[in-house]
Design a protein around this motif. Structure first.
Motif, PDB file in Angstrom:
ATOM      1  N   ARG A 138     -10.155  28.595  24.036  1.00  0.00           N
ATOM      2  CA  ARG A 138      -9.598  27.253  24.179  1.00  0.00           C
ATOM      3  C   ARG A 138      -8.779  26.941  22.931  1.00  0.00           C
ATOM      4  O   ARG A 138      -9.258  26.356  21.977  1.00  0.00           O
ATOM      5  N   ASN A 139      -7.541  27.359  22.927  1.00  0.00           N
ATOM      6  CA  ASN A 139      -6.665  27.198  21.766  1.00  0.00           C
ATOM      7  C   ASN A 139      -5.532  26.232  22.090  1.00  0.00           C
ATOM      8  O   ASN A 139      -5.044  26.191  23.217  1.00  0.00           O
ATOM      9  N   GLU A 140      -5.124  25.483  21.075  1.00  0.00           N
ATOM     10  CA  GLU A 140      -4.027  24.542  21.278  1.00  0.00           C
ATOM     11  C   GLU A 140      -3.374  24.234  19.939  1.00  0.00           C
ATOM     12  O   GLU A 140      -4.059  24.087  18.924  1.00  0.00           O
ATOM     13  N   VAL A 141      -2.035  24.123  19.971  1.00  0.00           N
ATOM     14  CA  VAL A 141      -1.293  23.744  18.768  1.00  0.00           C
ATOM     15  C   VAL A 141      -1.369  22.228  18.613  1.00  0.00           C
ATOM     16  O   VAL A 141      -1.100  21.480  19.564  1.00  0.00           O
ATOM     17  N   VAL A 166       0.852  -1.194   0.000  1.00  0.00           N
ATOM     18  CA  VAL A 166       0.000   0.000   0.000  1.00  0.00           C
ATOM     19  C   VAL A 166       0.884   1.239   0.000  1.00  0.00           C
ATOM     20  O   VAL A 166       1.913   1.276   0.681  1.00  0.00           O
ATOM     21  N   ILE A 167       0.481   2.263  -0.757  1.00  0.00           N
ATOM     22  CA  ILE A 167       1.133   3.578  -0.716  1.00  0.00           C
ATOM     23  C   ILE A 167       0.080   4.603  -0.332  1.00  0.00           C
ATOM     24  O   ILE A 167      -0.945   4.744  -1.012  1.00  0.00           O
ATOM     25  N   SER A 168       0.327   5.307   0.761  1.00  0.00           N
ATOM     26  CA  SER A 168      -0.640   6.291   1.254  1.00  0.00           C
ATOM     27  C   SER A 168       0.015   7.674   1.295  1.00  0.00           C
ATOM     28  O   SER A 168       0.865   7.941   2.156  1.00  0.00           O
ATOM     29  N   PRO A 169      -0.343   8.584   0.389  1.00  0.00           N
ATOM     30  CA  PRO A 169       0.217   9.945   0.426  1.00  0.00           C
ATOM     31  C   PRO A 169      -0.361  10.732   1.600  1.00  0.00           C
ATOM     32  O   PRO A 169      -1.479  10.464   2.056  1.00  0.00           O
ATOM     33  N   TYR A 170       0.408  11.708   2.087  1.00  0.00           N
ATOM     34  CA  TYR A 170      -0.087  12.516   3.204  1.00  0.00           C
ATOM     35  C   TYR A 170       0.477  13.925   3.133  1.00  0.00           C
ATOM     36  O   TYR A 170       1.474  14.194   2.456  1.00  0.00           O
ATOM     37  N   MET A 171      -0.189  14.817   3.843  1.00  0.00           N
ATOM     38  CA  MET A 171       0.258  16.212   4.000  1.00  0.00           C
ATOM     39  C   MET A 171       0.138  16.542   5.481  1.00  0.00           C
ATOM     40  O   MET A 171      -0.946  16.399   6.055  1.00  0.00           O
ATOM     41  N   ASP A 172       1.225  16.936   6.102  1.00  0.00           N
ATOM     42  CA  ASP A 172       1.148  17.200   7.541  1.00  0.00           C
ATOM     43  C   ASP A 172       1.816  18.511   7.916  1.00  0.00           C
ATOM     44  O   ASP A 172       2.556  19.123   7.128  1.00  0.00           O
ATOM     45  N   GLY A 173       1.541  18.949   9.101  1.00  0.00           N
ATOM     46  CA  GLY A 173       2.096  20.194   9.626  1.00  0.00           C
ATOM     47  C   GLY A 173       1.414  20.550  10.928  1.00  0.00           C
ATOM     48  O   GLY A 173       0.486  19.861  11.389  1.00  0.00           O
ATOM     49  N   LYS A 174       1.862  21.634  11.535  1.00  0.00           N
ATOM     50  CA  LYS A 174       1.274  22.093  12.794  1.00  0.00           C
ATOM     51  C   LYS A 174       0.297  23.235  12.522  1.00  0.00           C
ATOM     52  O   LYS A 174       0.495  24.036  11.615  1.00  0.00           O
ATOM     53  N   ALA A 175      -0.760  23.270  13.336  1.00  0.00           N
ATOM     54  CA  ALA A 175      -1.775  24.320  13.199  1.00  0.00           C
ATOM     55  C   ALA A 175      -2.331  24.639  14.571  1.00  0.00           C
ATOM     56  O   ALA A 175      -2.223  23.836  15.509  1.00  0.00           O
ATOM     57  N   LEU A 176      -2.925  25.813  14.665  1.00  0.00           N
ATOM     58  CA  LEU A 176      -3.559  26.244  15.910  1.00  0.00           C
ATOM     59  C   LEU A 176      -5.032  25.866  15.853  1.00  0.00           C
ATOM     60  O   LEU A 176      -5.761  26.285  14.950  1.00  0.00           O
ATOM     61  N   LEU A 177      -5.444  25.052  16.816  1.00  0.00           N
ATOM     62  CA  LEU A 177      -6.854  24.676  16.920  1.00  0.00           C
ATOM     63  C   LEU A 177      -7.539  25.714  17.807  1.00  0.00           C
ATOM     64  O   LEU A 177      -7.204  25.839  18.995  1.00  0.00           O
ATOM     65  N   ALA A 178      -8.458  26.474  17.218  1.00  0.00           N
ATOM     66  CA  ALA A 178      -9.099  27.587  17.929  1.00  0.00           C
ATOM     67  C   ALA A 178     -10.542  27.220  18.263  1.00  0.00           C
ATOM     68  O   ALA A 178     -11.297  26.735  17.426  1.00  0.00           O
ATOM     69  N   MET A 179     -10.919  27.466  19.528  1.00  0.00           N
ATOM     70  CA  MET A 179     -12.272  27.190  19.995  1.00  0.00           C
ATOM     71  C   MET A 179     -12.841  28.429  20.677  1.00  0.00           C
ATOM     72  O   MET A 179     -12.120  29.372  20.997  1.00  0.00           O
ATOM     73  N   ASP A 180     -14.127  28.415  20.869  1.00  0.00           N
ATOM     74  CA  ASP A 180     -14.764  29.502  21.607  1.00  0.00           C
ATOM     75  C   ASP A 180     -14.274  29.476  23.055  1.00  0.00           C
ATOM     76  O   ASP A 180     -13.965  28.424  23.610  1.00  0.00           O
ATOM     77  N   GLY A 181     -14.254  30.658  23.666  1.00  0.00           N
ATOM     78  CA  GLY A 181     -13.812  30.737  25.062  1.00  0.00           C
ATOM     79  C   GLY A 181     -12.315  30.637  25.201  1.00  0.00           C
ATOM     80  O   GLY A 181     -11.818  30.233  26.254  1.00  0.00           O
TER      81      GLY A 181
END
Length: 408
Positions: free
Chosen positions: A109-112, A92-107
């Motif tokens: 509540r943010n997290e990388v 199997v060959i599975s291509p991917y794209m990855d990286g870091k992002a900021l997950l932003a929530m109401d109130g």
């Protein structure tokens, strides 16, 4: 010369009298037995832990990973996948794209988080993650113009996320543009469709999105971070790595499952062979007793040695007698110790006799018997026993026949 084995056994195991020599011989055999058995059991346990950690890591890690380096990209090299697919070892060959992002929530509540964009169907063939879905479904398709996102249970519980909740992701490139161009950062909205649980050995939990959504998020249209490859047999990973390196050249970085977690695997192997060196000291102590017991036999049997030499035994023949004594001691100790070690390892592997606490991810000490390890242990122990007989054998060969029988 032909009777050297018989003479060696008679000197070593004669029941005519029980003496300090026979006691030392018994202690030597016991020490070698214990040392050999412990070595087999301990190394088998280390092998078991190695296999357990490897199986957990390979539940997510690919067998081989190919990543672009420098200015080369997979978008510029579409033929790369075709070349890799031509290898018979590849499943199997599975291509991917990855990286870091900021997950932003109401109130606030943010997290990388680590974001990985995948092609769902291919990824399912690489990782059996569908069985690990704990809530919702693994759906990252676009619905009502909103792509789906899947998060780890740890992240879901920590941020009190709910299935169906709207989540915003902001990439590092978007944050950089917002700071340098004084513009409102562009966020991408995702719909939380499900959560999963995979035992994390190293690294943090990842969130999964569709690969096209990840390309838009990281502003890399038609680009890939790499290719994850699953083989028919992961033991062929090193061979496939060499074939790919020849095929693709230096524009791509190729890593095997071992390379991806090399520090962890190296530490485990270092601990294993460090334990081998420490436990072999038990055998070395027993070997010192062999030197003592054989030297005392030489002193006690000087008359017999003198008679043998006067009958035509050469000095090398005398040496051979005492070398065989060391060999017999080692053979008995290694035979009993090897059998005992293999029996204990098999019993632990079959019945899980020694349990672990509930805090561990397994309930009993894992055991994996590897023939090569057993051969190394037995060969090392037997070699030490034979080497221990060198000094007594050398001393016996220096006995002068006339001096040995003069006062008899």
């Amino acid at each position: 010369m032909k009777n050297s084995g018989f003479i060696a056994r008679r000197y070593l195991f004669s029941r005519k009298h029980i003496s300090l020599i026979s006691t030392l011989t018994f202690i030597s055999i016991t020490g070698i037995t214990i040392g050999t058995a412990l070595l087999i059991v301990v190394l088998s346990v280390f092998n078991g832990f190695f296999d357990v950690i490897k199986s957990f890591l390979l539940s997510y890690d690919p067998d081989v990973r190919v990543e672009a380096t420098g200015t080369s990209t997979f978008a510029q090299n579409r033929e790369v996948m075709e070349k890799i697919e031509s290898l018979p070892e590849v499943r199997v060959i599975s291509p991917y794209m990855d990286g870091k992002a900021l997950l932003a929530m109401d109130g606030a509540r943010n997290e990388v988080v680590d974001v990985k964009g995948i092609e769902r169907d291919l990824f399912f063939q690489l990782v059996d993650i569908q069985q690990s879905i704990s809530s919702g479904v693994f759906d990252i398709s676009v619905r009502d113009q909103t792509p789906g996102i899947i998060v780890h249970d740890e992240l879901k519980n920590r941020l009190n996320l709910r299935i169906g909740e709207d989540i915003a992701l902001l990439s590092a490139a978007g944050m950089k543009n917002a700071l340098t161009q004084i513009t409102v950062p562009r966020t991408y909205r995702f719909d939380l469709r499900g959560s999963y649980f995979l035992q994390q050995i190293v690294g943090g939990p990842k969130v999964f999105v569709d690969i096209e959504a990840a390309q838009r998020l990281f502003r890399s249209p038609n680009q890939l971070s790499g290719l994850d490859i699953k083989l028919h047999d992961n033991d062929e990973a090193e061979q496939v790595k060499e074939e790919l390196a020849t095929m693709l050249g230096s524009d791509f970085e190729i890593s095997t499952w071992y390379d991806l977690q090399k520090p962890l695997y190296d530490v485990m192997l270092l601990e294993k062979w460090g334990s081998f060196v420490i436990l072999i000291l038990i055998v070395i102590v027993a070997v010192l007793n062999i030197i003592g017991s054989l030297t005392m036999i030489v002193i006690q049997k000087q008359r017999d040695i003198g008679i043998l030499m006067s009958m035509g035994y050469s000095r090398s023949g005398i040496k051979n007698i005492f070398r065989k004594q060391g060999f017999y001691i080692g053979l008995i100790g290694c035979g009993i110790g090897g059998s005992l070690g293999l029996l204990l390892s098999w019993a632990q592997m079959k019945f899980g006799l020694v349990k672990l606490s509930s805090a561990f991810i397994i309930d009993a000490y894992p055991v994996q018997i590897r023939p090569l390890d057993v051969i190394i242990i037995l060969a090392a122990s037997l070699l030490l026993c034979v080497l221990a007989s060198w000094y007594p054998a050398h001393r016996a060969s220096k006995v002068q026949p006339a001096d040995a029988v003069r006062y008899e």
